[in-house]
Design an enzyme around this catalytic site. Structure first.
Site, PDB file in Angstrom:
ATOM      1  N   LYS A  12      49.429  17.172  35.774  1.00 35.54           N
ATOM      2  CA  LYS A  12      48.860  17.133  37.130  1.00 35.54           C
ATOM      3  C   LYS A  12      48.474  18.555  37.503  1.00 35.54           C
ATOM      4  O   LYS A  12      49.299  19.469  37.440  1.00 35.54           O
ATOM      5  CB  LYS A  12      49.882  16.579  38.124  1.00 35.54           C
ATOM      6  CG  LYS A  12      49.279  16.170  39.446  1.00 35.54           C
ATOM      7  CD  LYS A  12      48.305  15.003  39.300  1.00 35.54           C
ATOM      8  CE  LYS A  12      48.897  13.691  39.768  1.00 35.54           C
ATOM      9  NZ  LYS A  12      48.046  12.542  39.420  1.00 35.54           N
ATOM     10  N   THR A  57      51.057  11.482  35.018  1.00 35.16           N
ATOM     11  CA  THR A  57      50.857  12.707  35.795  1.00 35.16           C
ATOM     12  C   THR A  57      51.353  12.500  37.223  1.00 35.16           C
ATOM     13  O   THR A  57      51.793  13.437  37.879  1.00 35.16           O
ATOM     14  CB  THR A  57      49.374  13.138  35.799  1.00 35.16           C
ATOM     15  OG1 THR A  57      48.599  12.228  36.550  1.00 35.16           O
ATOM     16  CG2 THR A  57      48.831  13.261  34.386  1.00 35.16           C
ATOM     17  N   PHE A 158      30.847  57.831  37.447  1.00 34.88           N
ATOM     18  CA  PHE A 158      30.366  57.066  36.290  1.00 34.88           C
ATOM     19  C   PHE A 158      29.117  57.750  35.756  1.00 34.88           C
ATOM     20  O   PHE A 158      28.071  57.730  36.390  1.00 34.88           O
ATOM     21  CB  PHE A 158      30.080  55.598  36.665  1.00 34.88           C
ATOM     22  CG  PHE A 158      29.787  54.740  35.459  1.00 34.88           C
ATOM     23  CD1 PHE A 158      30.764  54.528  34.480  1.00 34.88           C
ATOM     24  CD2 PHE A 158      28.537  54.152  35.277  1.00 34.88           C
ATOM     25  CE1 PHE A 158      30.503  53.754  33.357  1.00 34.88           C
ATOM     26  CE2 PHE A 158      28.269  53.374  34.155  1.00 34.88           C
ATOM     27  CZ  PHE A 158      29.255  53.175  33.201  1.00 34.88           C
ATOM     28  N   ARG A 175      31.508  57.872  43.850  1.00 35.22           N
ATOM     29  CA  ARG A 175      31.093  56.524  44.260  1.00 35.22           C
ATOM     30  C   ARG A 175      32.303  55.779  44.799  1.00 35.22           C
ATOM     31  O   ARG A 175      33.443  56.229  44.651  1.00 35.22           O
ATOM     32  CB  ARG A 175      30.484  55.769  43.071  1.00 35.22           C
ATOM     33  CG  ARG A 175      31.492  55.476  41.968  1.00 35.22           C
ATOM     34  CD  ARG A 175      30.949  54.572  40.868  1.00 35.22           C
ATOM     35  NE  ARG A 175      32.020  54.277  39.913  1.00 35.22           N
ATOM     36  CZ  ARG A 175      31.907  53.429  38.898  1.00 35.22           C
ATOM     37  NH1 ARG A 175      30.771  52.807  38.671  1.00 35.22           N
ATOM     38  NH2 ARG A 175      32.931  53.205  38.106  1.00 35.22           N
ATOM     39  N   GLN A 218      36.985  50.885  33.308  1.00 37.40           N
ATOM     40  CA  GLN A 218      37.704  50.677  32.053  1.00 37.40           C
ATOM     41  C   GLN A 218      38.904  51.622  31.960  1.00 37.40           C
ATOM     42  O   GLN A 218      40.001  51.234  31.530  1.00 37.40           O
ATOM     43  CB  GLN A 218      36.768  50.931  30.853  1.00 37.40           C
ATOM     44  CG  GLN A 218      35.742  49.838  30.604  1.00 37.40           C
ATOM     45  CD  GLN A 218      34.432  50.017  31.358  1.00 37.40           C
ATOM     46  OE1 GLN A 218      34.383  50.635  32.417  1.00 37.40           O
ATOM     47  NE2 GLN A 218      33.358  49.475  30.811  1.00 37.40           N
ATOM     48  N   ASN A 244      33.879  44.538  38.986  1.00 41.02           N
ATOM     49  CA  ASN A 244      33.447  45.789  39.616  1.00 41.02           C
ATOM     50  C   ASN A 244      32.647  45.428  40.860  1.00 41.02           C
ATOM     51  O   ASN A 244      31.496  44.987  40.770  1.00 41.02           O
ATOM     52  CB  ASN A 244      32.594  46.595  38.624  1.00 41.02           C
ATOM     53  CG  ASN A 244      32.371  48.019  39.077  1.00 41.02           C
ATOM     54  OD1 ASN A 244      32.747  48.388  40.188  1.00 41.02           O
ATOM     55  ND2 ASN A 244      31.743  48.818  38.226  1.00 41.02           N
ATOM     56  N   HIS A 246      30.446  46.193  43.285  1.00 38.47           N
ATOM     57  CA  HIS A 246      29.510  47.298  43.468  1.00 38.47           C
ATOM     58  C   HIS A 246      29.228  47.569  44.942  1.00 38.47           C
ATOM     59  O   HIS A 246      29.017  46.640  45.728  1.00 38.47           O
ATOM     60  CB  HIS A 246      28.184  46.996  42.765  1.00 38.47           C
ATOM     61  CG  HIS A 246      28.337  46.719  41.299  1.00 38.47           C
ATOM     62  ND1 HIS A 246      28.893  47.626  40.419  1.00 38.47           N
ATOM     63  CD2 HIS A 246      28.012  45.640  40.551  1.00 38.47           C
ATOM     64  CE1 HIS A 246      28.882  47.118  39.194  1.00 38.47           C
ATOM     65  NE2 HIS A 246      28.366  45.914  39.248  1.00 38.47           N
TER      66      HIS A 246
END
Ligand SMILES: O=c1[nH]c(=O)c2[nH]c(=O)[nH]c2[nH]1
Length: 296
Positions: A12, A57, A158, A175, A218, A244, A246
């Protein structure tokens, strides 16, 4: 050449359980979504419709509710272990049980400076999770959290990535970094103070997110997993899935304004999806713990 039945499980999914502890006038609430899956000698059910080993179930769902009444639920890992052991120990032909639990959070509503006795507000979308697999007298526990939304307004860069004729992304040394953390960690054994371990792993990963000067999500992912493993010998590996989220700088030149990293457009899709496993190199993998769980 023939056709056979491959791996299978049934149960279930998403039993919604809310249990109120009314032992004192100061109530507490546990709000869980519980999914059960049973595995075992189920070939006959699939091959010939023989249901003699198919614990319905519906019964699995009822067992979840009855267990919530028969003893305090406690930590979700303990509740899942009790359910899993019950199914494996009592259902004929069932050799393995997987119990997934998501715990939804409620906070007391503050009234006059203290939390109210029996009124609560949903505190966030964040869920505490566990996935317990009971296999005979063995148990595998993978706990975690999901939808923990975090943001850094600086301390994230980045750049240095390869460029080709399709690249438009500008390199940046400042950023916003934002994500909704899904983390799962595998315990090496069940002799664990589940609540304490959860709180500490969560706090440790948050601290790593905050304090890592990030050159990519990462790298942040690895630092979060590493910090949890360094502090928690009871954990073998941490799997992280980090969208990510943004935040794009809005070009305000149209009205003659400079935008010095202050005004952003928060895009909801598409999003980068950064996923990985951080693990000890001296511990065996445990595929059974993860079987049918998402890879990350
Ligand atoms: O932290 C990031 N990792 C990436 O792999 C990536 N790719 C991208 O376009 N932006 C980012 N940010």
């Amino acid at each position: 050449m023939g056709i056979v039945m491959g791996p299978n499980q049934y149960g279930k999914a998403e039993v919604r359980l809310v249990a109120v502890d009314r032992d004192t006038p100061r109530h507490s609430v546990k709000d869980l979504t519980v999914s059960t899956s049973l595995r075992g000698d189920l070939d006959a059910a699939h091959l010939s419709g023989d249901n003699s080993k198919v614990l319905p179930t519906d019964t699995q769902k009822n067992t979840v509710y009855a267990f919530a009444k028969e003893a305090p639920i406690g930590e979700i890992e303990d509740f899942a272990l009790r359910l899993g052991r019950h199914f494996v120990g009592t259902a004929d032909g069932i050799t393995e049980a997987r119990v997934l639990i998501d715990e939804h959070s409620w906070e007391r509503i503050p009234v006059g400076g203290t939390g109210h006795d029996h009124s609560f507000a949903r505190s966030s979308d964040e869920k505490r999770t566990t996935a317990v697999t009971v296999e005979g007298d063995q148990a595998h526990v993978v706990s975690g959290l999901k939808d923990l939304v975090v943001l850094k307004s600086t301390g994230s860069e980045f750049w240095g990535y390869p460029k080709d004729r399709y690249t438009t992304l500008a390199e940046t040394t400042d950023r916003i970094l934002a994500t909704a953390v899904t983390a799962r960690w595998r315990y090496l054994h069940t002799d664990v103070d589940w609540g304490k371990s959860f709180e500490s792993i969560r706090a440790t990963m948050l601290e790593a997110f905050a304090c890592t000067h990030s050159y990519a999500l990462q790298q942040t992912l690895y630092e979060m997993g590493k910090a949890a493993l360094e502090k928690h010998p009871e954990v073998a590996e941490v799997r992280l899935s980090l969208p990510n989220k943004h935040h794009f700088l809005v070009d305000l030149a149209f009205c003659g304004l400079e935008n010095d990293n202050e005004v952003f457009y928060a895009a909801d899709r598409p999003y980068g999806l950064i996923e990985g496993v951080v693990k000890r190199d001296d511990v065996e993998d445990d595929p059974k713990a993860w079987y049918t769980l998402p890879e990350f």
